[in-house]
Structures are given as structure tokens and as C-alpha cells.
Design an enzyme around this catalytic site. Structure first.
Site, mmCIF file in Angstrom:
data_model
loop_
_atom_site.group_PDB
_atom_site.id
_atom_site.type_symbol
_atom_site.label_atom_id
_atom_site.label_comp_id
_atom_site.label_asym_id
_atom_site.label_seq_id
_atom_site.Cartn_x
_atom_site.Cartn_y
_atom_site.Cartn_z
ATOM 1 N N ASP A 58 -0.960 -6.210 0.198
ATOM 2 C CA ASP A 58 -1.362 -5.558 1.447
ATOM 3 C C ASP A 58 -2.873 -5.444 1.549
ATOM 4 O O ASP A 58 -3.537 -4.985 0.602
ATOM 5 C CB ASP A 58 -0.798 -4.132 1.500
ATOM 6 C CG ASP A 58 0.556 -4.046 2.183
ATOM 7 O OD1 ASP A 58 0.902 -4.966 2.953
ATOM 8 O OD2 ASP A 58 1.258 -3.049 1.949
ATOM 9 N N GLU B 27 -1.216 -5.312 9.084
ATOM 10 C CA GLU B 27 -0.347 -4.652 10.058
ATOM 11 C C GLU B 27 -0.887 -4.783 11.473
ATOM 12 O O GLU B 27 -2.078 -4.673 11.708
ATOM 13 C CB GLU B 27 -0.230 -3.150 9.725
ATOM 14 C CG GLU B 27 0.431 -2.858 8.401
ATOM 15 C CD GLU B 27 0.619 -1.353 8.157
ATOM 16 O OE1 GLU B 27 0.325 -0.540 9.057
ATOM 17 O OE2 GLU B 27 1.071 -1.018 7.042
ATOM 18 N N ASP C 176 0.833 -1.200 0.000
ATOM 19 C CA ASP C 176 0.000 0.000 0.000
ATOM 20 C C ASP C 176 0.874 1.260 0.000
ATOM 21 O O ASP C 176 0.356 2.378 -0.044
ATOM 22 C CB ASP C 176 -1.019 -0.009 1.157
ATOM 23 C CG ASP C 176 -0.389 -0.097 2.520
ATOM 24 O OD1 ASP C 176 0.850 -0.137 2.612
ATOM 25 O OD2 ASP C 176 -1.151 -0.132 3.516
ATOM 26 N N SER C 177 2.196 1.061 -0.044
ATOM 27 C CA SER C 177 3.101 2.180 -0.321
ATOM 28 C C SER C 177 2.795 2.773 -1.700
ATOM 29 O O SER C 177 3.279 3.849 -2.027
ATOM 30 C CB SER C 177 4.562 1.710 -0.267
ATOM 31 O OG SER C 177 4.750 0.558 -1.070
ATOM 32 N N LYS D 216 -1.002 -9.388 3.498
ATOM 33 C CA LYS D 216 -0.273 -8.824 4.630
ATOM 34 C C LYS D 216 -1.166 -7.865 5.385
ATOM 35 O O LYS D 216 -1.892 -7.085 4.772
ATOM 36 C CB LYS D 216 0.990 -8.105 4.142
ATOM 37 C CG LYS D 216 1.786 -7.423 5.253
ATOM 38 C CD LYS D 216 3.210 -7.124 4.861
ATOM 39 C CE LYS D 216 3.421 -5.889 4.039
ATOM 40 N NZ LYS D 216 2.957 -4.629 4.686
ATOM 41 N N GLU E 122 9.561 -3.634 10.436
ATOM 42 C CA GLU E 122 9.959 -2.347 9.833
ATOM 43 C C GLU E 122 10.489 -1.397 10.901
ATOM 44 O O GLU E 122 9.840 -1.132 11.917
ATOM 45 C CB GLU E 122 8.740 -1.722 9.122
ATOM 46 C CG GLU E 122 9.063 -0.363 8.487
ATOM 47 C CD GLU E 122 8.035 0.091 7.453
ATOM 48 O OE1 GLU E 122 7.082 -0.663 7.153
ATOM 49 O OE2 GLU E 122 8.198 1.217 6.939
HETATM 50 O O1 KIV Z 1 3.647 -1.063 1.488
HETATM 51 C C1 KIV Z 1 4.825 -1.434 1.501
HETATM 52 O O2 KIV Z 1 5.621 -1.186 0.585
HETATM 53 C C2 KIV Z 1 5.273 -2.193 2.670
HETATM 54 C C3 KIV Z 1 6.721 -2.535 2.766
HETATM 55 C C4 KIV Z 1 7.558 -1.329 2.955
HETATM 56 C C5 KIV Z 1 6.999 -3.562 3.802
HETATM 57 O O3 KIV Z 1 4.487 -2.516 3.503
HETATM 58 NA NA NA Z 2 2.444 -1.617 3.334
#
Ligand code: KIV
Ligand code: NA
Length: 270
Positions: free
Chosen positions: A88, A119, A45-46, A117, A186
């Protein structure tokens, strides 16, 4: 080449081979990363920052994640790639209830993800168990969790105090007990990430700004290619320096993760 599966990660761990993960958001870069030997791609989600230009991940929707996951999966499919795709679950897509979480996970799996994934610790472990029991492989994410950056008070190193470190170790153990296959750590001190990695037998730790003691590493693709709108985080290395192209840079990243030359604890960790 043989497709990467969750069993592959266990086999790699058993023979001491580090896992190289990169983020991916579209078909072309995903195919290049796959061809460069990246073991697993994270549709992170980056993308809220690197694709959408926002200043965080909180505004990313499940529809956004589904779209980019489909793009990445298509790139890997077209080239007959081996990489495993993790996507994510965005903020707000698993917090309401376990039922909401499985519905969101199914949407990402239908779009081509092989793992999701999410959090956090605490209640998240219970949700992780609910997903694993229903056939969704899970990756946890602890330490600096960007979706809850407002609660954390900013993007900063986590687990510095004895109390915070103990809490992270407990949360890690709970996620492993819930059946998580992988765990992103992280921005935590290298010594803590190493200790958590040793604690966990079945769950592979993937570090970002967490030192060299984890079972694998992940970086945001744009960061490791030196393409960045803001300030580069300390834990990043620009692999385009000295490379003859994007694929070469990714190959050097994979090599550096596998031979332990990235990260350098003196330069990229705390
Ligand atoms: O969203 C993302 O890119 C991430 C990584 C930095 C682990 O969660
Ligand atoms: Na992320």
C-alpha cells in the site's frame, strides 16, 4: 513452483481460477501464507490497526510501509516463495503530486514490492497511469477507502445508490484504462462488484466485503485467523475454526476462495 507475476493473474482469469490474496506484515507469517498457496500478499496499511493498534490507516507512514514490506519480502525470499507482493502507498505519500507518487512507489519496490496499491478514483487514475508508464504495476482500491474514511463519514457500505454505483463503475473503467493490473473493491454490494468485474477485461477485481462475483478475494490475515482487537466485520470468516493451525487455516482460505465457497453472499455480503 513458478513465481506469480502480473501475467499469472491474466492466465488465472482466462481459465477462471480465483485469486487468493491475504495481508502480511512480517517475514514468518508471509512465508507460512506463501507455503499455504496464497497467490499474492498485500502489505496493507491496515498494519496501522493490527500491528500498531491505531483505529485507522491514516497515520501510517511511508517508512512504516517500507519496513513491513522489507520484512515480508525477506520471508518470501528466504523460502524461495512464489507469491507476488503488493504494498500500500499510505495516506499522504501520493496525494501531493505524481512525482511524489513515483518516489514513494520506488521506495516500496526497492523494499521488495512488485506492485503498489493506491486508493480512490478521479485524479488517482492519472497518477496510476504515471506509475504504470514508469514500470510500476498498480492495484487500485475503490468502494470503502479507509484512508478517506473521514470524507466518507465512517466505515460503511459504498455504491448503494444508482448514482454512487455508476460513479464506481466509471472510476473502475478509468483505472483499467490507466493500466491498473488489479482493483480491490471493498464493501460494495455483490451485484455491483460482479458488474464491475464483467466490465473489466484486463484488470482483475479483488473483493473484500464485495460478494463472490470478483476475480479474487482478500482478507486481513488477523481477521481470518480470528485474532482481533475489536468487532469482527460481517464479511470475515474465521478460518481457524476447525483448522489445526495457522497454515491449515490459510490453506482452507485458499481452497474456499478457489472453489467459490468463500464468501457466502448470504452471510458475508450485502
Ligand atoms: O490495508 C489493507 O489491509 C487493505 C485490504 C483490506 C484491502 O487495503
Ligand atoms: Na489498505
Amino acid at each position: 513452483p513458478k513465481k506469480v507475476s502480473i501475467q499469472t493473474f491474466a492466465d488465472m482469469r482466462a481459465r477462471g481460477e480465483k485469486i487468493a490474496m491475504l495481508t502480511a506484515y512480517d517475514a514468518t507469517f508471509a512465508a507460512v501464507a506463501d507455503a499455504a498457496g496464497v497467490d499474492t500478499l498485500l502489505v496493507g496499511d491496515s498494519l496501522g490497526m493490527v500491528c500498531q493498534g491505531g483505529n485507522g490507516t491514516v497515520g501510517v507512514s511511508l517508512d512504516d510501509m517500507v519496513y513491513h514490506t522489507r520484512c515480508v519480502a525477506e520471508g518470501v525470499r528466504r523460502t524461495g516463495g512464489r507469491t507476488l507482493i503488493v504494498a500500500d502507498l499510505p495516506f499522504g505519500s501520493y496525494q501531493v503530486s505524481k512525482e511524489q507518487a513515483i518516489a514513494s512507489a520506488v521506495a516500496l519496490m526497492s523494499a521488495g514490492a512488485q506492485m503498489v496499491k493506491l486508493e480512490g478514483g478521479g485524479w488517482v487514475a492519472e497518477t496510476a497511469r504515471f506509475l504504470v508508464e514508469r514500470g510500476v504495476p498498480v492495484c487500485g482500491h475503490l468502494g470503502l477507502t479507509p484512508q478517506t474514511v473521514s470524507s466518507l463519514g465512517g466505515f460503511r457500505v459504498q455504491g448503494r445508490t444508482d448514482e454512487a454505483a455508476a460513479c464506481l463503475r466509471e472510476d473502475s473503467a478509468a483505472l483499467e484504462a490507466a493500466g491498473a493490473t488489479m482493483l480491490v473493491l471493498e464493501m460494495v454490494p455483490a451485484a455491483l462488484a460482479t458488474a464491475i468485474t464483467a466490465d473489466l477485461l484486463a484488470c482483475a477485481t479483488i473483493g473484500i466485503g464485495a460478494g463472490r462475483g470478483t476475480a479474487g478475494q482478500v482478507l486481513v490475515m488477523h481477521d481470518m485467523l480470528g485474532v482481533n482487537l475489536g468487532r469482527m466485520a460481517k464479511f470475515v470468516r474465521n478460518f481457524m475454526d476447525g483448522s489445526d493451525g495457522v497454515k491449515g487455516a490459510m490453506e482452507r482460505y485458499v481452497r474456499a476462495v478457489k472453489d467459490g465457497s468463500f464468501p457466502d453472499d448470504a452471510k458475508h455480503a450485502w
